[in-house]
Design a protein around this motif. Structure first.
Motif, PDB file in Angstrom:
ATOM      1  N   SER A  73     -10.891 -23.837 -32.178  1.00 46.40           N
ATOM      2  CA  SER A  73     -11.731 -25.467 -32.354  1.00 46.40           C
ATOM      3  C   SER A  73     -10.677 -26.232 -33.100  1.00 46.40           C
ATOM      4  O   SER A  73     -10.943 -27.708 -32.690  1.00 46.40           O
ATOM      5  CB  SER A  73     -13.162 -25.448 -33.163  1.00 46.40           C
ATOM      6  OG  SER A  73     -12.223 -25.181 -34.893  1.00 46.40           O
ATOM      7  N   LEU A  74      -9.754 -26.369 -33.888  1.00 48.53           N
ATOM      8  CA  LEU A  74      -8.842 -26.806 -34.336  1.00 48.53           C
ATOM      9  C   LEU A  74      -7.403 -26.659 -33.615  1.00 48.53           C
ATOM     10  O   LEU A  74      -6.682 -25.539 -34.135  1.00 48.53           O
ATOM     11  CB  LEU A  74      -9.086 -26.778 -35.563  1.00 48.53           C
ATOM     12  CG  LEU A  74      -8.026 -27.687 -36.888  1.00 48.53           C
ATOM     13  CD1 LEU A  74      -7.881 -29.089 -36.949  1.00 48.53           C
ATOM     14  CD2 LEU A  74      -7.283 -27.397 -37.913  1.00 48.53           C
ATOM     15  N   ARG A  75      -6.579 -27.400 -33.465  1.00 48.50           N
ATOM     16  CA  ARG A  75      -5.524 -27.920 -32.540  1.00 48.50           C
ATOM     17  C   ARG A  75      -5.397 -26.499 -31.368  1.00 48.50           C
ATOM     18  O   ARG A  75      -4.514 -25.801 -31.543  1.00 48.50           O
ATOM     19  CB  ARG A  75      -4.447 -27.439 -33.550  1.00 48.50           C
ATOM     20  CG  ARG A  75      -2.887 -28.287 -32.878  1.00 48.50           C
ATOM     21  CD  ARG A  75      -2.360 -28.551 -34.022  1.00 48.50           C
ATOM     22  NE  ARG A  75      -1.135 -29.197 -33.127  1.00 48.50           N
ATOM     23  CZ  ARG A  75      -1.151 -30.509 -32.224  1.00 48.50           C
ATOM     24  NH1 ARG A  75      -1.840 -31.084 -32.279  1.00 48.50           N
ATOM     25  NH2 ARG A  75       0.368 -30.752 -31.715  1.00 48.50           N
ATOM     26  N   PRO A  76      -5.926 -25.961 -30.489  1.00 51.07           N
ATOM     27  CA  PRO A  76      -5.889 -25.361 -29.354  1.00 51.07           C
ATOM     28  C   PRO A  76      -5.209 -25.522 -28.611  1.00 51.07           C
ATOM     29  O   PRO A  76      -4.482 -26.793 -28.731  1.00 51.07           O
ATOM     30  CB  PRO A  76      -7.172 -24.970 -28.255  1.00 51.07           C
ATOM     31  CG  PRO A  76      -7.481 -27.083 -28.593  1.00 51.07           C
ATOM     32  CD  PRO A  76      -7.191 -27.266 -29.948  1.00 51.07           C
ATOM     33  N   THR A  77      -4.354 -24.475 -28.520  1.00 46.92           N
ATOM     34  CA  THR A  77      -2.463 -24.192 -27.883  1.00 46.92           C
ATOM     35  C   THR A  77      -3.157 -23.023 -26.927  1.00 46.92           C
ATOM     36  O   THR A  77      -3.119 -21.755 -27.448  1.00 46.92           O
ATOM     37  CB  THR A  77      -1.895 -23.870 -29.413  1.00 46.92           C
ATOM     38  OG1 THR A  77      -2.252 -24.713 -30.075  1.00 46.92           O
ATOM     39  CG2 THR A  77      -0.318 -24.210 -28.634  1.00 46.92           C
ATOM     40  N   VAL A  78      -1.953 -23.793 -26.044  1.00 40.16           N
ATOM     41  CA  VAL A  78      -1.256 -22.397 -24.601  1.00 40.16           C
ATOM     42  C   VAL A  78      -0.213 -21.914 -25.497  1.00 40.16           C
ATOM     43  O   VAL A  78       0.672 -23.434 -25.576  1.00 40.16           O
ATOM     44  CB  VAL A  78      -2.266 -22.633 -23.441  1.00 40.16           C
ATOM     45  CG1 VAL A  78      -3.265 -22.914 -23.511  1.00 40.16           C
ATOM     46  CG2 VAL A  78      -1.243 -24.032 -22.957  1.00 40.16           C
ATOM     47  N   TYR A  79       0.316 -21.544 -24.971  1.00 40.54           N
ATOM     48  CA  TYR A  79       1.802 -20.578 -25.093  1.00 40.54           C
ATOM     49  C   TYR A  79       2.642 -20.757 -23.549  1.00 40.54           C
ATOM     50  O   TYR A  79       1.560 -20.025 -22.289  1.00 40.54           O
ATOM     51  CB  TYR A  79       2.445 -19.120 -25.858  1.00 40.54           C
ATOM     52  CG  TYR A  79       1.151 -19.988 -27.330  1.00 40.54           C
ATOM     53  CD1 TYR A  79       2.284 -20.400 -28.547  1.00 40.54           C
ATOM     54  CD2 TYR A  79       0.228 -19.549 -27.475  1.00 40.54           C
ATOM     55  CE1 TYR A  79       2.129 -20.225 -29.740  1.00 40.54           C
ATOM     56  CE2 TYR A  79       0.117 -20.318 -28.692  1.00 40.54           C
ATOM     57  CZ  TYR A  79       0.402 -20.474 -29.919  1.00 40.54           C
ATOM     58  OH  TYR A  79      -0.090 -20.812 -30.986  1.00 40.54           O
ATOM     59  N   VAL A  80       4.298 -20.951 -23.479  1.00 44.20           N
ATOM     60  CA  VAL A  80       4.909 -20.371 -22.519  1.00 44.20           C
ATOM     61  C   VAL A  80       4.839 -18.603 -22.101  1.00 44.20           C
ATOM     62  O   VAL A  80       4.677 -17.829 -22.901  1.00 44.20           O
ATOM     63  CB  VAL A  80       6.142 -21.023 -22.744  1.00 44.20           C
ATOM     64  CG1 VAL A  80       7.109 -20.441 -21.826  1.00 44.20           C
ATOM     65  CG2 VAL A  80       6.221 -22.558 -23.130  1.00 44.20           C
ATOM     66  N   GLY A  81       4.474 -18.952 -20.648  1.00 41.05           N
ATOM     67  CA  GLY A  81       4.350 -17.215 -21.085  1.00 41.05           C
ATOM     68  C   GLY A  81       3.307 -16.359 -20.569  1.00 41.05           C
ATOM     69  O   GLY A  81       3.014 -15.273 -20.413  1.00 41.05           O
ATOM     70  N   GLY A  82       2.331 -17.730 -21.050  1.00 40.41           N
ATOM     71  CA  GLY A  82       0.286 -17.395 -20.931  1.00 40.41           C
ATOM     72  C   GLY A  82       1.354 -16.298 -22.656  1.00 40.41           C
ATOM     73  O   GLY A  82       1.922 -16.105 -23.479  1.00 40.41           O
ATOM     74  N   GLY A  83      -0.439 -15.644 -22.928  1.00 38.13           N
ATOM     75  CA  GLY A  83      -0.278 -14.694 -24.353  1.00 38.13           C
ATOM     76  C   GLY A  83      -0.680 -15.826 -25.727  1.00 38.13           C
ATOM     77  O   GLY A  83      -1.404 -16.595 -25.154  1.00 38.13           O
ATOM     78  N   THR A  84      -1.016 -15.108 -26.799  1.00 42.98           N
ATOM     79  CA  THR A  84      -1.343 -15.743 -28.101  1.00 42.98           C
ATOM     80  C   THR A  84      -0.117 -16.549 -28.643  1.00 42.98           C
ATOM     81  O   THR A  84      -0.736 -17.165 -30.429  1.00 42.98           O
ATOM     82  CB  THR A  84      -2.664 -15.269 -28.887  1.00 42.98           C
ATOM     83  OG1 THR A  84      -1.719 -14.087 -29.068  1.00 42.98           O
ATOM     84  CG2 THR A  84      -3.574 -15.262 -27.906  1.00 42.98           C
ATOM     85  N   SER A  85       0.768 -16.292 -28.669  1.00 49.97           N
ATOM     86  CA  SER A  85       1.426 -16.882 -29.995  1.00 49.97           C
ATOM     87  C   SER A  85       3.147 -16.722 -29.002  1.00 49.97           C
ATOM     88  O   SER A  85       3.229 -16.612 -27.737  1.00 49.97           O
ATOM     89  CB  SER A  85       2.352 -15.963 -30.717  1.00 49.97           C
ATOM     90  OG  SER A  85       2.682 -14.161 -29.811  1.00 49.97           O
ATOM     91  N   GLY A  86       4.293 -18.199 -29.535  1.00 47.21           N
ATOM     92  CA  GLY A  86       5.539 -18.078 -28.857  1.00 47.21           C
ATOM     93  C   GLY A  86       5.710 -19.469 -28.494  1.00 47.21           C
ATOM     94  O   GLY A  86       5.101 -20.535 -29.234  1.00 47.21           O
ATOM     95  N   THR A  87       6.162 -20.206 -27.755  1.00 48.24           N
ATOM     96  CA  THR A  87       6.562 -21.484 -27.705  1.00 48.24           C
ATOM     97  C   THR A  87       5.531 -22.188 -27.301  1.00 48.24           C
ATOM     98  O   THR A  87       4.931 -21.954 -25.742  1.00 48.24           O
ATOM     99  CB  THR A  87       7.990 -22.048 -26.902  1.00 48.24           C
ATOM    100  OG1 THR A  87       8.799 -20.549 -27.198  1.00 48.24           O
ATOM    101  CG2 THR A  87       8.079 -23.014 -26.479  1.00 48.24           C
ATOM    102  N   ILE A  88       5.080 -22.696 -27.719  1.00 50.61           N
ATOM    103  CA  ILE A  88       3.523 -23.985 -27.401  1.00 50.61           C
ATOM    104  C   ILE A  88       3.959 -24.612 -25.805  1.00 50.61           C
ATOM    105  O   ILE A  88       5.141 -25.609 -25.634  1.00 50.61           O
ATOM    106  CB  ILE A  88       3.589 -24.668 -28.195  1.00 50.61           C
ATOM    107  CG1 ILE A  88       2.867 -24.475 -29.816  1.00 50.61           C
ATOM    108  CG2 ILE A  88       2.623 -25.983 -27.711  1.00 50.61           C
ATOM    109  CD1 ILE A  88       2.943 -25.248 -31.099  1.00 50.61           C
TER     110      ILE A  88
END
Lengths: 175, 69
Positions: A122-137
């Protein structure tokens, strides 16, 4: 990345881990921890020969309903964007399901997974390079909220469905 | 306040266009996920209702601000 793609990516990238979390804490049963097919109608290329697996007869269709931009300061330097989306979760009721309530439970499980993802981003939803839930935004927004849910069943087509409304906000400066 | 009739017609047209695309998906998915005529109407009404509610909120807020200034 456009906003519909962003929502689809957010759900796709988080789906498997969320399904596992909810299975482990007992919110859904393991047989319902499936990944549906996500459909963004604008990106459909008909007759490409793609077929879904026989087992994956659930879809989530994502539509953008509105996009509003406001400039609330006197110099128009701040930009507030609001987007609303509709997510249609649709589950086909198959006659070979083990119990009569199986498709209803499947729909409820998919709803719980989607809700969990939306609430936990809900706060600052983010998707990352290459999928997944962490890494480069790769892309982000400021706020995301599930605003309503209503039933949308079609008895004739044996489809059970939930219609979810989702609101997303982005805040920026024009400098 | 916006032109409701014009907006509603536009929303129905959008819903119908989307539905055509959903119908095309049947051959790909193996089952039909398109909406019935009633659903198309209901979806359009829901969206219009949400937009109206926002408009009303804004107008009430604006009237209150005028009242207090």
């Amino acid at each position: 990345m456009d906003e519909v793609t962003f929502i689809v990516r957010l759900l796709t990238d988080n789906w498997a881990s969320t399904a596992t979390t909810l299975t482990n804490n007992g919110s859904i049963i393991a047989s319902h921890a499936v990944t549906p097919k996500f459909i963004d109608v604008r990106s459909i290329e008909p007759k490409t020969g793609r077929r879904v697996d026989v087992d994956s007869q659930e879809v989530i269709i994502v539509f953008e309903e509105s996009a509003n931009t406001e400039y609330p300061t006197i110099d128009y330097a701040v930009r507030n964007e609001s987007f609303t989306f509709t997510l249609h979760i649709r589950v086909l009721h198959r006659r070979d399901f083990p119990t009569i309530t199986y498709s209803r439970d499947r729909l409820q499980a998919l709803y719980r997974i989607a809700r969990y993802i939306l609430e936990h981003n809900s706060l600052r939803p983010t998707v990352y390079v290459g999928g997944g839930t962490s890494g480069t935004i790769e892309e982000s927004a400021e706020l995301l909220k599930l605003t309503s849910r209503s039933e949308a069943n079609d008895r004739g087509k044996r489809l059970l469905g939930y219609k979810l409304s989702v609101e997303m906000k982005r805040i920026g400066r024009n400098t | 306040m916006r032109n409701l009739h014009q907006r509603f017609t536009e929303l129905i047209r959008i819903q119908e266009e989307r539905n055509l695309i959903l119908k095309e998906l049947e051959s790909e998915l193996g089952f039909d996920i398109s909406f019935s005529e009633d659903d198309i109407m209901s979806n359009a009404i829901d969206i219009l209702g949400a937009e109206l509610a926002k408009d009303i909120d804004k107008e009430i807020l604006s009237a209150l601000l005028k009242e207090t200034s």
